[in-house]
Design a protein around this motif. Structure first.
Motif, PDB file in Angstrom:
ATOM      1  N   GLY A   1      21.402  13.043  24.722  1.00 56.43           N
ATOM      2  CA  GLY A   1      21.735  13.148  23.316  1.00 56.43           C
ATOM      3  C   GLY A   1      20.855  14.069  22.504  1.00 56.43           C
ATOM      4  O   GLY A   1      21.132  14.305  21.320  1.00 56.43           O
TER       5      GLY A   1
ATOM      6  N   ASN B   1      18.999   9.855  11.481  1.00 52.05           N
ATOM      7  CA  ASN B   1      19.611  10.515  10.343  1.00 52.05           C
ATOM      8  C   ASN B   1      18.549  11.190   9.492  1.00 52.05           C
ATOM      9  O   ASN B   1      17.364  10.885   9.592  1.00 52.05           O
TER      10      ASN B   1
ATOM     11  N   TYR C   1      20.116   2.762  22.160  1.00 50.93           N
ATOM     12  CA  TYR C   1      20.462   3.927  21.367  1.00 50.93           C
ATOM     13  C   TYR C   1      19.447   4.118  20.255  1.00 50.93           C
ATOM     14  O   TYR C   1      18.811   3.171  19.796  1.00 50.93           O
ATOM     15  N   LEU C   2      19.317   5.339  19.828  1.00 51.17           N
ATOM     16  CA  LEU C   2      18.517   5.656  18.661  1.00 51.17           C
ATOM     17  C   LEU C   2      19.334   6.580  17.772  1.00 51.17           C
ATOM     18  O   LEU C   2      19.548   7.746  18.119  1.00 51.17           O
ATOM     19  N   GLN C   3      19.799   6.043  16.663  1.00 49.16           N
ATOM     20  CA  GLN C   3      20.513   6.843  15.678  1.00 49.16           C
ATOM     21  C   GLN C   3      19.501   7.432  14.715  1.00 49.16           C
ATOM     22  O   GLN C   3      18.766   6.699  14.058  1.00 49.16           O
TER      23      GLN C   3
ATOM     24  N   ARG D   1      22.210  11.175  17.871  1.00 47.64           N
ATOM     25  CA  ARG D   1      22.214   9.852  18.464  1.00 47.64           C
ATOM     26  C   ARG D   1      21.769   9.966  19.916  1.00 47.64           C
ATOM     27  O   ARG D   1      22.457  10.566  20.733  1.00 47.64           O
TER      28      ARG D   1
ATOM     29  N   SER E   1      21.868  14.833  11.907  1.00 47.48           N
ATOM     30  CA  SER E   1      21.770  13.582  12.651  1.00 47.48           C
ATOM     31  C   SER E   1      21.942  13.810  14.141  1.00 47.48           C
ATOM     32  O   SER E   1      22.603  14.757  14.575  1.00 47.48           O
TER      33      SER E   1
ATOM     34  N   SER F   1      20.774   8.322  23.602  1.00 45.58           N
ATOM     35  CA  SER F   1      21.162   7.218  24.459  1.00 45.58           C
ATOM     36  C   SER F   1      20.208   7.131  25.635  1.00 45.58           C
ATOM     37  O   SER F   1      19.687   8.141  26.110  1.00 45.58           O
TER      38      SER F   1
ATOM     39  N   TRP G   1      11.839   3.639  22.166  1.00 48.78           N
ATOM     40  CA  TRP G   1      11.788   5.085  22.104  1.00 48.78           C
ATOM     41  C   TRP G   1      10.411   5.537  21.649  1.00 48.78           C
ATOM     42  O   TRP G   1       9.851   4.977  20.692  1.00 48.78           O
TER      43      TRP G   1
ATOM     44  N   PHE H   1      15.933   6.006  10.938  1.00 49.58           N
ATOM     45  CA  PHE H   1      16.256   5.758  12.335  1.00 49.58           C
ATOM     46  C   PHE H   1      16.718   4.319  12.523  1.00 49.58           C
ATOM     47  O   PHE H   1      16.220   3.399  11.851  1.00 49.58           O
ATOM     48  N   THR H   2      17.641   4.128  13.445  1.00 50.34           N
ATOM     49  CA  THR H   2      18.121   2.803  13.781  1.00 50.34           C
ATOM     50  C   THR H   2      18.201   2.664  15.295  1.00 50.34           C
ATOM     51  O   THR H   2      18.853   3.472  15.960  1.00 50.34           O
TER      52      THR H   2
ATOM     53  N   SER I   1      19.312   0.309  18.571  1.00 50.62           N
ATOM     54  CA  SER I   1      20.236  -0.747  18.943  1.00 50.62           C
ATOM     55  C   SER I   1      20.364  -0.776  20.459  1.00 50.62           C
ATOM     56  O   SER I   1      19.953   0.160  21.146  1.00 50.62           O
TER      57      SER I   1
END
Length: 119
Positions: free
Chosen positions: A8, A83, A79-81, A19, A17, A21, A36, A67-68, A70
């Motif tokens: 990703g 933005n 995952y690391l989203q 994302r 942004s 994985s 992460w 960052f988020t 999940s």
């Protein structure tokens, strides 16, 4: 043996942004935690975010609000989203997985994925 693979990463403009994985595979009884970390040029590796088996999360101040993290337990994936990316977010991002095995707990690292934030 447990294998960890990140994906990703890429080049993105400031404010954009991405994302990330991370998938773990192999002999896994269960995953205790995933996280992460990142390492920028000339700097030491630092924590970005972690998530526990109970979905408790921890974020570094640098990513809070942007960052988020999940996880999908069924797929052994985290995952690391990211933005509102900033140039200072440029780094190699590494996935860390702490697994529970018949021997106890072991941690594994992926090879990293490059994130570059630049105009």
């Amino acid at each position: 043996q447990v294998h960890v693979v990140e994906s990703g990463g890429g080049l993105v403009q400031p404010g954009g942004s991405l994302r990330l994985s991370c998938a773990a595979s192999g002999t896994i009884f269960s995953i205790h935690a995933m996280g992460w970390y990142r390492q920028a040029p000339g700097k030491q590796r630092e924590l970005v975010a972690t998530i526990t088996t109970t979905s408790g999360t921890n974020y570094a101040d640098s990513g809070k609000g942007r960052f988020t993290i999940s996880r999908d337990n069924a797929r052994n994936t985290v995952y690391l989203q990211m933005n509102s990316l900033k140039p200072e977010d440029t780094a190699v991002y590494y996935c860390n997985v702490i697994v529970v095995t018949t021997r106890g707990r072991d941690d594994y690292w992926g090879q990293g994925t490059q994130v570059t934030v630049s105009s």
